[in-house]
Enzyme design. Structure first.
Site, mmCIF file in Angstrom:
data_model
loop_
_atom_site.group_PDB
_atom_site.id
_atom_site.type_symbol
_atom_site.label_atom_id
_atom_site.label_comp_id
_atom_site.label_asym_id
_atom_site.label_seq_id
_atom_site.Cartn_x
_atom_site.Cartn_y
_atom_site.Cartn_z
ATOM 1 N N ASP A 252 0.819 -1.201 0.000
ATOM 2 C CA ASP A 252 0.000 0.000 0.000
ATOM 3 C C ASP A 252 0.859 1.259 0.000
ATOM 4 O OD1 ASP A 252 -2.562 1.461 0.408
ATOM 5 O OD2 ASP A 252 -1.640 1.960 2.332
ATOM 6 N N GLU A 283 1.654 0.045 -4.854
ATOM 7 C CA GLU A 283 0.822 1.197 -5.181
ATOM 8 C C GLU A 283 1.669 2.449 -4.995
ATOM 9 O OE1 GLU A 283 -3.049 3.756 -3.670
ATOM 10 O OE2 GLU A 283 -1.937 2.483 -2.292
ATOM 11 N N ASP A 306 -2.373 4.930 -11.897
ATOM 12 C CA ASP A 306 -3.584 5.741 -11.805
ATOM 13 C C ASP A 306 -3.872 6.524 -13.078
ATOM 14 O OD1 ASP A 306 -4.379 4.966 -9.290
ATOM 15 O OD2 ASP A 306 -3.457 6.665 -8.249
ATOM 16 N N PHE A 308 -3.968 5.779 -16.149
ATOM 17 C CA PHE A 308 -4.876 5.085 -17.066
ATOM 18 C C PHE A 308 -6.317 5.267 -16.596
ATOM 19 C CE2 PHE A 308 -7.049 1.608 -19.120
ATOM 20 C CZ PHE A 308 -6.397 1.450 -20.334
#
Length: 558
Positions: A252, A283, A306, A308
Protein backbone atom coordinates in the site's frame (compact mmCIF):
# COMPACT_ATOMS: atom_id res chain seq x y z
CA UNK A 1 11.09 -15.46 13.01
CA UNK A 2 10.14 -12.93 15.66
CA UNK A 3 6.99 -13.34 17.76
CA UNK A 4 5.48 -16.63 18.93
CA UNK A 5 6.58 -19.82 17.19
CA UNK A 6 5.18 -23.15 18.39
CA UNK A 7 7.02 -26.37 17.50
CA UNK A 8 5.24 -29.32 19.03
CA UNK A 9 4.79 -28.21 22.63
CA UNK A 10 7.81 -25.89 22.68
CA UNK A 11 7.16 -22.17 22.32
CA UNK A 12 9.93 -19.78 21.30
CA UNK A 13 9.23 -16.08 21.68
CA UNK A 14 11.14 -12.96 20.72
CA UNK A 15 10.27 -9.30 20.41
CA UNK A 16 12.22 -6.08 19.84
CA UNK A 17 11.62 -3.84 22.87
CA UNK A 18 14.70 -1.73 23.63
CA UNK A 19 12.76 0.93 25.56
CA UNK A 20 11.76 -1.35 28.43
CA UNK A 21 13.87 -3.21 30.99
CA UNK A 22 11.61 -6.08 32.08
CA UNK A 23 9.15 -8.11 30.04
CA UNK A 24 7.12 -11.15 31.04
CA UNK A 25 4.74 -13.35 29.07
CA UNK A 26 1.68 -14.45 31.03
CA UNK A 27 0.16 -17.62 29.53
CA UNK A 28 -3.31 -18.65 30.71
CA UNK A 29 -3.11 -21.74 32.91
CA UNK A 30 0.70 -21.83 32.87
CA UNK A 31 1.71 -18.61 34.59
CA UNK A 32 4.28 -15.89 34.00
CA UNK A 33 7.67 -16.33 32.36
CA UNK A 34 10.33 -13.66 32.46
CA UNK A 35 12.11 -13.08 29.14
CA UNK A 36 15.80 -12.28 28.79
CA UNK A 37 16.95 -9.09 27.09
CA UNK A 38 20.02 -9.09 24.84
CA UNK A 39 22.34 -6.26 23.88
CA UNK A 40 20.33 -5.45 20.73
CA UNK A 41 17.12 -4.83 22.65
CA UNK A 42 15.39 -8.17 21.96
CA UNK A 43 13.56 -10.11 24.66
CA UNK A 44 13.67 -13.88 24.08
CA UNK A 45 12.48 -17.03 25.80
CA UNK A 46 11.74 -20.74 25.33
CA UNK A 47 8.78 -22.28 27.16
CA UNK A 48 7.89 -25.98 27.29
CA UNK A 49 4.53 -27.72 27.58
CA UNK A 50 2.63 -25.09 25.61
CA UNK A 51 -0.46 -26.08 23.61
CA UNK A 52 -2.08 -24.41 20.63
CA UNK A 53 -5.07 -22.29 21.61
CA UNK A 54 -3.71 -20.96 24.90
CA UNK A 55 -4.29 -17.28 25.54
CA UNK A 56 -1.60 -14.92 26.78
CA UNK A 57 -0.64 -11.30 27.38
CA UNK A 58 2.58 -9.39 27.96
CA UNK A 59 3.49 -7.69 31.24
CA UNK A 60 5.67 -4.58 30.88
CA UNK A 61 7.86 -3.51 33.81
CA UNK A 62 5.63 -5.55 36.18
CA UNK A 63 2.84 -2.99 35.87
CA UNK A 64 1.23 -2.71 32.40
CA UNK A 65 -0.57 -5.60 30.72
CA UNK A 66 -0.92 -5.50 26.93
CA UNK A 67 -1.70 -7.93 24.10
CA UNK A 68 1.27 -9.10 22.08
CA UNK A 69 1.85 -6.61 19.21
CA UNK A 70 3.32 -9.53 17.20
CA UNK A 71 0.36 -11.79 17.99
CA UNK A 72 -0.69 -14.32 15.35
CA UNK A 73 -4.33 -14.21 16.47
CA UNK A 74 -6.48 -11.71 18.39
CA UNK A 75 -9.74 -13.64 18.91
CA UNK A 76 -11.25 -10.82 21.00
CA UNK A 77 -10.02 -7.87 18.97
CA UNK A 78 -7.20 -5.36 19.31
CA UNK A 79 -7.39 -4.93 23.09
CA UNK A 80 -8.08 -8.53 24.06
CA UNK A 81 -5.81 -11.47 24.88
CA UNK A 82 -3.55 -12.92 22.22
CA UNK A 83 -3.72 -16.59 21.24
CA UNK A 84 -0.97 -19.09 20.44
CA UNK A 85 -1.41 -20.95 17.14
CA UNK A 86 0.75 -23.60 15.51
CA UNK A 87 1.16 -21.80 12.14
CA UNK A 88 1.35 -25.17 10.36
CA UNK A 89 -1.33 -25.27 7.70
CA UNK A 90 -1.70 -27.85 4.96
CA UNK A 91 -1.95 -25.39 2.07
CA UNK A 92 -1.14 -26.67 -1.43
CA UNK A 93 1.21 -24.57 -3.55
CA UNK A 94 0.49 -23.55 -7.13
CA UNK A 95 2.91 -22.87 -9.94
CA UNK A 96 4.40 -19.40 -9.57
CA UNK A 97 2.19 -16.59 -10.82
CA UNK A 98 3.46 -14.95 -13.99
CA UNK A 99 2.93 -11.24 -14.53
CA UNK A 100 1.83 -11.78 -18.12
CA UNK A 101 -0.97 -14.14 -17.03
CA UNK A 102 -2.42 -11.98 -14.27
CA UNK A 103 -6.07 -11.00 -14.34
CA UNK A 104 -6.70 -9.69 -10.83
CA UNK A 105 -9.98 -9.43 -8.92
CA UNK A 106 -9.92 -7.07 -5.91
CA UNK A 107 -11.98 -8.14 -2.89
CA UNK A 108 -12.95 -6.53 0.40
CA UNK A 109 -13.79 -9.57 2.52
CA UNK A 110 -16.34 -7.86 4.74
CA UNK A 111 -18.58 -6.59 1.93
CA UNK A 112 -17.99 -9.19 -0.78
CA UNK A 113 -20.62 -11.59 0.57
CA UNK A 114 -23.58 -11.64 2.93
CA UNK A 115 -21.43 -13.66 5.35
CA UNK A 116 -18.67 -11.05 5.31
CA UNK A 117 -15.88 -13.54 5.98
CA UNK A 118 -13.39 -15.83 4.25
CA UNK A 119 -16.00 -18.59 3.79
CA UNK A 120 -18.11 -16.09 1.86
CA UNK A 121 -15.20 -15.64 -0.55
CA UNK A 122 -14.65 -19.40 -0.81
CA UNK A 123 -18.28 -19.85 -1.87
CA UNK A 124 -17.64 -17.62 -4.90
CA UNK A 125 -14.31 -19.10 -6.05
CA UNK A 126 -15.92 -21.30 -8.71
CA UNK A 127 -17.74 -18.24 -10.03
CA UNK A 128 -14.45 -16.32 -10.20
CA UNK A 129 -12.74 -19.25 -11.91
CA UNK A 130 -15.51 -19.30 -14.51
CA UNK A 131 -15.15 -15.53 -14.97
CA UNK A 132 -11.53 -16.11 -15.94
CA UNK A 133 -9.58 -14.32 -13.22
CA UNK A 134 -6.20 -15.80 -12.34
CA UNK A 135 -5.68 -14.15 -8.94
CA UNK A 136 -7.74 -12.57 -6.18
CA UNK A 137 -6.36 -9.54 -4.37
CA UNK A 138 -7.53 -9.40 -0.76
CA UNK A 139 -7.67 -5.97 0.86
CA UNK A 140 -5.75 -5.83 4.19
CA UNK A 141 -6.66 -8.44 6.80
CA UNK A 142 -4.23 -7.48 9.60
CA UNK A 143 -6.28 -7.07 12.81
CA UNK A 144 -8.02 -3.71 12.88
CA UNK A 145 -10.31 -2.02 15.43
CA UNK A 146 -13.85 -3.36 15.65
CA UNK A 147 -15.77 -5.39 13.09
CA UNK A 148 -15.77 -3.24 9.96
CA UNK A 149 -12.96 -1.35 8.27
CA UNK A 150 -11.25 -1.11 4.89
CA UNK A 151 -8.26 -2.75 6.56
CA UNK A 152 -5.75 0.09 6.31
CA UNK A 153 -6.08 0.84 10.04
CA UNK A 154 -4.53 -2.46 11.11
CA UNK A 155 -2.30 -2.49 14.18
CA UNK A 156 -1.32 -6.17 14.51
CA UNK A 157 0.70 -6.94 11.40
CA UNK A 158 0.78 -10.72 11.95
CA UNK A 159 -2.78 -11.31 13.24
CA UNK A 160 -5.53 -12.14 10.74
CA UNK A 161 -8.76 -10.23 11.40
CA UNK A 162 -10.88 -12.22 13.85
CA UNK A 163 -14.25 -11.29 12.33
CA UNK A 164 -13.17 -12.62 8.93
CA UNK A 165 -12.31 -16.05 10.31
CA UNK A 166 -8.84 -15.50 11.75
CA UNK A 167 -5.73 -17.38 10.60
CA UNK A 168 -7.58 -20.68 10.19
CA UNK A 169 -10.16 -19.12 7.90
CA UNK A 170 -7.52 -17.39 5.81
CA UNK A 171 -5.53 -20.60 5.46
CA UNK A 172 -8.68 -22.33 4.22
CA UNK A 173 -9.31 -19.56 1.66
CA UNK A 174 -5.78 -19.76 0.25
CA UNK A 175 -6.01 -23.54 0.14
CA UNK A 176 -9.34 -23.52 -1.72
CA UNK A 177 -8.13 -20.85 -4.15
CA UNK A 178 -4.99 -22.87 -4.91
CA UNK A 179 -7.07 -26.01 -5.53
CA UNK A 180 -8.69 -24.04 -8.36
CA UNK A 181 -5.32 -22.68 -9.54
CA UNK A 182 -6.31 -19.17 -8.47
CA UNK A 183 -3.47 -17.14 -6.98
CA UNK A 184 -3.85 -15.05 -3.83
CA UNK A 185 -2.42 -11.54 -3.60
CA UNK A 186 -2.50 -9.98 -0.13
CA UNK A 187 -2.66 -6.22 0.40
CA UNK A 188 -0.23 -5.23 3.20
CA UNK A 189 0.42 -1.86 4.82
CA UNK A 190 4.01 -0.90 5.68
CA UNK A 191 3.72 2.88 5.29
CA UNK A 192 1.91 3.47 8.59
CA UNK A 193 0.13 1.76 11.47
CA UNK A 194 -3.45 2.40 12.51
CA UNK A 195 -4.16 4.99 15.21
CA UNK A 196 -6.06 2.72 17.63
CA UNK A 197 -4.52 -0.38 19.24
CA UNK A 198 -0.91 0.55 18.51
CA UNK A 199 1.01 -1.23 21.28
CA UNK A 200 4.32 -1.27 19.42
CA UNK A 201 4.86 2.36 20.42
CA UNK A 202 5.29 1.24 24.05
CA UNK A 203 8.24 -1.03 23.24
CA UNK A 204 10.78 0.92 21.23
CA UNK A 205 11.59 3.29 18.33
CA UNK A 206 9.20 1.64 15.88
CA UNK A 207 7.96 4.96 14.48
CA UNK A 208 9.69 7.84 12.79
CA UNK A 209 10.09 11.27 14.31
CA UNK A 210 11.17 12.69 10.95
CA UNK A 211 8.46 11.56 8.55
CA UNK A 212 4.69 11.69 8.71
CA UNK A 213 1.66 10.34 6.83
CA UNK A 214 -1.96 11.58 6.81
CA UNK A 215 -3.13 8.18 8.08
CA UNK A 216 -1.04 7.52 11.18
CA UNK A 217 2.47 7.02 12.49
CA UNK A 218 5.00 5.86 9.89
CA UNK A 219 7.58 3.16 10.55
CA UNK A 220 11.15 4.09 11.41
CA UNK A 221 13.18 2.55 8.58
CA UNK A 222 16.33 4.68 8.70
CA UNK A 223 16.88 6.29 12.10
CA UNK A 224 18.38 5.15 15.40
CA UNK A 225 17.00 1.75 16.42
CA UNK A 226 15.58 0.99 12.98
CA UNK A 227 17.27 -2.41 12.53
CA UNK A 228 14.67 -4.14 14.68
CA UNK A 229 11.85 -2.39 12.82
CA UNK A 230 13.17 -3.51 9.45
CA UNK A 231 13.50 -7.08 10.72
CA UNK A 232 9.86 -7.03 11.85
CA UNK A 233 8.64 -5.88 8.43
CA UNK A 234 10.76 -8.43 6.56
CA UNK A 235 9.60 -11.20 8.91
CA UNK A 236 6.03 -10.13 8.21
CA UNK A 237 6.69 -10.52 4.47
CA UNK A 238 8.07 -14.03 5.12
CA UNK A 239 5.11 -14.86 7.37
CA UNK A 240 2.49 -14.34 4.66
CA UNK A 241 4.54 -16.10 1.99
CA UNK A 242 5.83 -19.04 4.06
CA UNK A 243 2.99 -19.76 6.50
CA UNK A 244 -0.03 -18.97 4.31
CA UNK A 245 1.59 -19.66 0.91
CA UNK A 246 0.38 -16.30 -0.41
CA UNK A 247 1.52 -15.87 -4.03
CA UNK A 248 2.10 -12.11 -4.10
CA UNK A 249 1.96 -9.05 -1.91
CA UNK A 250 0.49 -5.67 -2.83
CA UNK A 251 2.27 -2.88 -0.95
CA UNK A 252 0.00 0.00 0.00
CA UNK A 253 1.04 3.59 -0.84
CA UNK A 254 4.81 3.11 -1.13
CA UNK A 255 5.21 6.81 -1.91
CA UNK A 256 4.65 7.31 1.84
CA UNK A 257 7.49 4.91 2.75
CA UNK A 258 10.57 7.09 3.23
CA UNK A 259 13.91 5.40 3.78
CA UNK A 260 17.33 7.06 3.46
CA UNK A 261 19.22 3.83 4.20
CA UNK A 262 21.89 2.59 1.75
CA UNK A 263 19.43 -0.15 0.73
CA UNK A 264 15.79 0.93 0.62
CA UNK A 265 13.34 -1.25 2.54
CA UNK A 266 11.37 -1.77 -0.71
CA UNK A 267 14.43 -3.31 -2.32
CA UNK A 268 14.89 -5.61 0.69
CA UNK A 269 11.23 -6.63 0.52
CA UNK A 270 11.62 -7.44 -3.17
CA UNK A 271 14.69 -9.59 -2.45
CA UNK A 272 12.83 -11.59 0.22
CA UNK A 273 9.87 -12.12 -2.12
CA UNK A 274 11.97 -13.11 -5.12
CA UNK A 275 13.94 -15.70 -3.13
CA UNK A 276 10.61 -17.49 -2.82
CA UNK A 277 9.73 -17.09 -6.51
CA UNK A 278 6.76 -14.92 -5.56
CA UNK A 279 5.65 -11.47 -6.77
CA UNK A 280 5.38 -8.04 -5.18
CA UNK A 281 3.24 -5.20 -6.55
CA UNK A 282 3.35 -1.60 -5.31
CA UNK A 283 0.82 1.20 -5.18
CA UNK A 284 2.48 4.54 -5.91
CA UNK A 285 1.27 7.92 -7.12
CA UNK A 286 4.76 9.12 -8.09
CA UNK A 287 4.76 7.90 -11.72
CA UNK A 288 8.33 6.84 -11.00
CA UNK A 289 9.69 3.80 -12.89
CA UNK A 290 12.51 3.52 -10.34
CA UNK A 291 10.11 1.48 -8.23
CA UNK A 292 10.02 -1.34 -10.78
CA UNK A 293 13.41 -1.00 -12.46
CA UNK A 294 15.86 -3.79 -11.76
CA UNK A 295 18.87 -1.62 -12.50
CA UNK A 296 19.10 1.48 -10.31
CA UNK A 297 15.70 0.75 -8.81
CA UNK A 298 13.86 -1.29 -6.18
CA UNK A 299 13.03 -4.24 -8.47
CA UNK A 300 9.36 -4.38 -7.48
CA UNK A 301 7.58 -6.56 -10.05
CA UNK A 302 4.74 -4.19 -10.96
CA UNK A 303 3.01 -1.00 -9.87
CA UNK A 304 -0.49 0.44 -9.98
CA UNK A 305 -1.02 3.08 -12.65
CA UNK A 306 -3.58 5.74 -11.81
CA UNK A 307 -3.05 7.72 -15.02
CA UNK A 308 -4.88 5.09 -17.07
CA UNK A 309 -7.88 5.23 -14.74
CA UNK A 310 -7.89 9.02 -14.49
CA UNK A 311 -7.73 9.47 -18.27
CA UNK A 312 -10.69 7.23 -18.97
CA UNK A 313 -12.75 8.33 -15.96
CA UNK A 314 -12.35 12.06 -16.60
CA UNK A 315 -13.16 11.64 -20.29
CA UNK A 316 -16.32 9.55 -19.92
CA UNK A 317 -17.74 11.36 -16.85
CA UNK A 318 -16.63 14.91 -17.63
CA UNK A 319 -15.45 15.33 -14.03
CA UNK A 320 -12.76 18.01 -13.60
CA UNK A 321 -12.39 18.37 -9.83
CA UNK A 322 -9.28 17.43 -7.86
CA UNK A 323 -6.74 15.35 -9.73
CA UNK A 324 -9.18 14.85 -12.60
CA UNK A 325 -8.47 18.48 -13.56
CA UNK A 326 -5.27 17.25 -15.24
CA UNK A 327 -7.16 14.85 -17.53
CA UNK A 328 -10.17 14.71 -19.81
CA UNK A 329 -9.11 14.47 -23.46
CA UNK A 330 -9.06 11.56 -25.89
CA UNK A 331 -5.34 12.26 -26.33
CA UNK A 332 -4.79 11.44 -22.66
CA UNK A 333 -6.25 7.98 -23.26
CA UNK A 334 -4.07 7.59 -26.35
CA UNK A 335 -0.93 8.52 -24.40
CA UNK A 336 -1.87 6.13 -21.58
CA UNK A 337 -1.95 3.29 -24.13
CA UNK A 338 1.31 4.27 -25.78
CA UNK A 339 3.47 5.55 -22.90
CA UNK A 340 1.86 4.19 -19.68
CA UNK A 341 2.10 7.46 -17.75
CA UNK A 342 0.26 10.48 -19.10
CA UNK A 343 2.43 12.58 -16.80
CA UNK A 344 5.93 11.30 -17.50
CA UNK A 345 7.86 14.51 -17.03
CA UNK A 346 5.02 16.88 -17.95
CA UNK A 347 3.80 19.83 -15.92
CA UNK A 348 0.79 18.93 -13.77
CA UNK A 349 -1.54 21.83 -13.11
CA UNK A 350 -3.12 19.98 -10.18
CA UNK A 351 0.24 19.32 -8.52
CA UNK A 352 1.76 22.65 -9.56
CA UNK A 353 4.98 21.00 -10.77
CA UNK A 354 6.49 18.64 -13.31
CA UNK A 355 5.34 15.13 -12.48
CA UNK A 356 6.58 11.65 -13.35
CA UNK A 357 9.24 10.17 -15.58
CA UNK A 358 9.12 8.10 -18.82
CA UNK A 359 9.06 4.31 -18.55
CA UNK A 360 10.91 3.68 -21.81
CA UNK A 361 10.86 0.10 -22.99
CA UNK A 362 9.81 -1.50 -19.70
CA UNK A 363 7.44 -4.45 -20.13
CA UNK A 364 3.81 -3.32 -20.10
CA UNK A 365 3.08 -6.23 -17.74
CA UNK A 366 4.85 -4.27 -15.02
CA UNK A 367 1.82 -1.98 -14.71
CA UNK A 368 -1.61 -2.67 -13.20
CA UNK A 369 -4.63 -0.78 -14.57
CA UNK A 370 -8.30 -0.53 -13.66
CA UNK A 371 -11.38 1.55 -14.26
CA UNK A 372 -12.48 1.13 -10.62
CA UNK A 373 -10.82 0.14 -7.35
CA UNK A 374 -11.48 0.61 -3.65
CA UNK A 375 -9.77 4.04 -3.60
CA UNK A 376 -11.27 5.51 -6.76
CA UNK A 377 -14.79 4.45 -5.76
CA UNK A 378 -14.59 4.64 -1.98
CA UNK A 379 -12.95 8.05 -1.77
CA UNK A 380 -15.87 9.63 -3.56
CA UNK A 381 -18.28 11.18 -1.08
CA UNK A 382 -21.14 8.89 -1.96
CA UNK A 383 -19.02 5.91 -3.01
CA UNK A 384 -20.54 5.86 -6.50
CA UNK A 385 -19.45 3.14 -8.86
CA UNK A 386 -18.98 3.76 -12.56
CA UNK A 387 -22.24 1.90 -13.21
CA UNK A 388 -24.22 4.87 -11.84
CA UNK A 389 -21.99 7.55 -13.36
CA UNK A 390 -22.28 6.41 -16.99
CA UNK A 391 -24.65 4.58 -19.32
CA UNK A 392 -24.14 0.92 -20.09
CA UNK A 393 -22.62 1.47 -23.56
CA UNK A 394 -19.96 3.78 -22.14
CA UNK A 395 -19.35 1.33 -19.30
CA UNK A 396 -18.68 -1.47 -21.78
CA UNK A 397 -16.33 0.76 -23.77
CA UNK A 398 -14.29 1.50 -20.65
CA UNK A 399 -14.28 -2.19 -19.72
CA UNK A 400 -13.02 -3.15 -23.15
CA UNK A 401 -10.24 -0.59 -23.16
CA UNK A 402 -8.65 -1.73 -19.93
CA UNK A 403 -9.29 -5.48 -20.13
CA UNK A 404 -7.72 -5.53 -23.59
CA UNK A 405 -4.92 -3.12 -22.73
CA UNK A 406 -1.30 -4.33 -22.74
CA UNK A 407 -1.24 -3.94 -18.95
CA UNK A 408 -2.32 -6.19 -16.06
CA UNK A 409 -6.07 -5.63 -15.56
CA UNK A 410 -7.66 -5.50 -12.12
CA UNK A 411 -11.42 -5.90 -11.69
CA UNK A 412 -13.01 -4.32 -8.61
CA UNK A 413 -15.47 -6.74 -7.00
CA UNK A 414 -18.94 -6.57 -8.57
CA UNK A 415 -17.78 -4.49 -11.50
CA UNK A 416 -18.05 -7.48 -13.84
CA UNK A 417 -21.82 -7.75 -13.43
CA UNK A 418 -22.65 -4.00 -13.22
CA UNK A 419 -22.96 -3.74 -9.43
CA UNK A 420 -24.73 -0.51 -8.51
CA UNK A 421 -24.39 -0.50 -4.72
CA UNK A 422 -21.84 2.08 -3.55
CA UNK A 423 -18.56 1.33 -1.83
CA UNK A 424 -18.26 3.85 0.99
CA UNK A 425 -15.58 4.46 3.57
CA UNK A 426 -16.41 2.80 6.89
CA UNK A 427 -14.65 2.26 10.21
CA UNK A 428 -15.33 0.92 13.69
CA UNK A 429 -13.14 2.84 16.11
CA UNK A 430 -13.95 3.02 19.82
CA UNK A 431 -11.85 6.10 20.64
CA UNK A 432 -14.20 9.10 20.64
CA UNK A 433 -11.56 11.58 19.45
CA UNK A 434 -10.75 9.34 16.50
CA UNK A 435 -14.42 8.90 15.68
CA UNK A 436 -14.95 12.65 15.65
CA UNK A 437 -11.85 13.17 13.48
CA UNK A 438 -12.88 10.53 10.96
CA UNK A 439 -16.41 11.89 10.65
CA UNK A 440 -15.23 15.47 10.19
CA UNK A 441 -12.36 14.51 7.89
CA UNK A 442 -14.42 12.37 5.51
CA UNK A 443 -17.05 15.11 5.27
CA UNK A 444 -14.52 17.90 4.68
CA UNK A 445 -12.09 16.07 2.40
CA UNK A 446 -14.38 13.65 0.56
CA UNK A 447 -17.89 15.02 1.00
CA UNK A 448 -19.12 11.80 2.64
CA UNK A 449 -22.37 12.61 4.42
CA UNK A 450 -23.13 9.06 5.58
CA UNK A 451 -21.45 8.53 8.94
CA UNK A 452 -18.43 6.24 8.28
CA UNK A 453 -18.86 4.76 11.78
CA UNK A 454 -22.45 3.73 11.08
CA UNK A 455 -23.73 0.29 10.18
CA UNK A 456 -25.48 2.02 7.29
CA UNK A 457 -22.18 2.88 5.58
CA UNK A 458 -21.01 -0.72 5.89
CA UNK A 459 -24.24 -2.41 4.83
CA UNK A 460 -24.79 -0.08 1.87
CA UNK A 461 -21.33 -1.09 0.63
CA UNK A 462 -22.09 -4.81 0.55
CA UNK A 463 -22.43 -6.36 -2.89
CA UNK A 464 -26.03 -6.97 -3.95
CA UNK A 465 -25.14 -9.79 -6.38
CA UNK A 466 -27.95 -8.45 -8.56
CA UNK A 467 -26.27 -9.64 -11.75
CA UNK A 468 -26.72 -7.99 -15.12
CA UNK A 469 -26.24 -11.07 -17.29
CA UNK A 470 -25.41 -9.03 -20.40
CA UNK A 471 -22.50 -7.25 -18.70
CA UNK A 472 -21.24 -10.43 -17.00
CA UNK A 473 -21.27 -12.29 -20.32
CA UNK A 474 -19.42 -9.39 -21.94
CA UNK A 475 -16.69 -9.48 -19.27
CA UNK A 476 -16.25 -13.22 -19.69
CA UNK A 477 -15.89 -12.79 -23.43
CA UNK A 478 -13.35 -9.97 -23.05
CA UNK A 479 -11.22 -12.09 -20.71
CA UNK A 480 -11.40 -14.99 -23.15
CA UNK A 481 -10.28 -12.68 -25.99
CA UNK A 482 -7.44 -11.37 -23.84
CA UNK A 483 -6.16 -14.86 -23.13
CA UNK A 484 -6.47 -16.08 -26.73
CA UNK A 485 -5.51 -13.13 -28.90
CA UNK A 486 -3.84 -10.30 -27.01
CA UNK A 487 -0.03 -10.21 -27.32
CA UNK A 488 1.42 -10.27 -23.81
CA UNK A 489 3.11 -7.21 -22.33
CA UNK A 490 3.69 -5.44 -25.65
CA UNK A 491 3.11 -1.82 -26.52
CA UNK A 492 0.31 -1.52 -29.12
CA UNK A 493 1.47 -1.53 -32.73
CA UNK A 494 -0.59 1.57 -33.46
CA UNK A 495 -3.00 3.90 -31.66
CA UNK A 496 -5.17 6.39 -33.55
CA UNK A 497 -7.60 8.91 -32.12
CA UNK A 498 -10.09 11.33 -33.59
CA UNK A 499 -13.10 13.28 -32.48
CA UNK A 500 -14.64 11.12 -29.75
CA UNK A 501 -13.09 7.86 -30.94
CA UNK A 502 -9.92 5.84 -30.48
CA UNK A 503 -8.54 2.69 -32.08
CA UNK A 504 -5.82 0.39 -30.77
CA UNK A 505 -4.18 -2.13 -33.09
CA UNK A 506 -2.26 -5.15 -31.85
CA UNK A 507 -0.87 -8.10 -33.80
CA UNK A 508 -4.16 -9.97 -34.06
CA UNK A 509 -6.91 -7.68 -32.85
CA UNK A 510 -8.17 -4.18 -33.46
CA UNK A 511 -10.17 -2.30 -30.84
CA UNK A 512 -12.32 0.61 -31.99
CA UNK A 513 -14.14 2.69 -29.37
CA UNK A 514 -16.56 5.43 -30.34
CA UNK A 515 -17.99 7.66 -27.62
CA UNK A 516 -20.57 9.23 -29.95
CA UNK A 517 -21.92 8.80 -33.47
CA UNK A 518 -18.94 8.81 -35.81
CA UNK A 519 -17.63 8.04 -39.26
CA UNK A 520 -14.34 6.17 -38.92
CA UNK A 521 -11.89 5.34 -41.70
CA UNK A 522 -10.68 1.73 -41.60
CA UNK A 523 -7.20 0.58 -42.65
CA UNK A 524 -7.62 -3.10 -41.75
CA UNK A 525 -9.83 -6.08 -42.50
CA UNK A 526 -11.32 -8.28 -39.85
CA UNK A 527 -14.27 -10.05 -38.27
CA UNK A 528 -15.87 -8.99 -35.02
CA UNK A 529 -15.14 -10.92 -31.85
CA UNK A 530 -17.30 -8.80 -29.60
CA UNK A 531 -19.02 -5.47 -30.05
CA UNK A 532 -21.76 -3.01 -29.30
CA UNK A 533 -23.25 -0.98 -32.19
CA UNK A 534 -20.51 -2.02 -34.63
CA UNK A 535 -20.70 -3.96 -37.93
CA UNK A 536 -19.74 -7.64 -37.96
CA UNK A 537 -16.94 -7.10 -40.49
CA UNK A 538 -14.62 -4.28 -41.48
CA UNK A 539 -12.84 -3.84 -44.79
CA UNK A 540 -9.64 -2.06 -45.68
CA UNK A 541 -9.95 1.44 -47.17
CA UNK A 542 -13.59 1.75 -46.16
CA UNK A 543 -15.56 4.04 -43.90
CA UNK A 544 -17.95 2.82 -41.22
CA UNK A 545 -20.70 4.77 -39.60
CA UNK A 546 -21.33 3.86 -35.95
CA UNK A 547 -23.28 5.09 -32.98
CA UNK A 548 -21.75 5.02 -29.52
CA UNK A 549 -20.16 1.66 -28.85
CA UNK A 550 -17.10 -0.51 -29.21
CA UNK A 551 -15.94 -3.23 -31.56
CA UNK A 552 -13.12 -5.76 -31.18
CA UNK A 553 -12.03 -7.36 -34.45
CA UNK A 554 -9.88 -10.37 -35.22
CA UNK A 555 -7.74 -9.19 -38.11
CA UNK A 556 -7.47 -11.29 -41.27
CA UNK A 557 -4.09 -12.79 -42.04
CA UNK A 558 -2.24 -10.91 -44.76
Amino acid sequence: MIGTNLDGNKLTFSIYAPDIEKLEIDISGLGKYELEKDDLGYFRGVIDDVNEGLEYKLLLEEKEIIPDPLSRFQPYGIHGSSMIISQKFNIPEINSLKLEDLIIYEIHVGTFSERGDFKGVIEKLDYLKDLGVTAIEIMPIAQFPGNKDWGYDGTFLFAVQNTYGGPYGFAELVSEAHKRNIGVILDVVYNHVGPEGNYLIKLGPYFSNKYHTPWGLTFNFDDRGSDGVREMILDNVKYWLDVFKVDALRLDAVHAIIDASPKHILQEIAEVVHKRNKLVIAESDLNDPKIIRQDCGYNIDAQWTDDFHHSIHAYITGEKHGYYSDYGSIDDIKKAFLDVFVYDGRYSKYRGKIHGAPVGDLSRCKFVVYIQNHDQVGNRGNGERLSVLTDKETYLIASTLYLLSPYIPMIFMGEEYFERNPFLFFSDFSDQKLIKGVREGRLKDNGQTIDPQSDEAFHKSRLSWNIDKEVLSYYRKLIEIRKRFLPKCKRPAKVDAGSNWISIKNEKILIIASFSENKIRIDYEGEILIGVNFPSKIFKDSEIKVSKGVGVYLLYEK
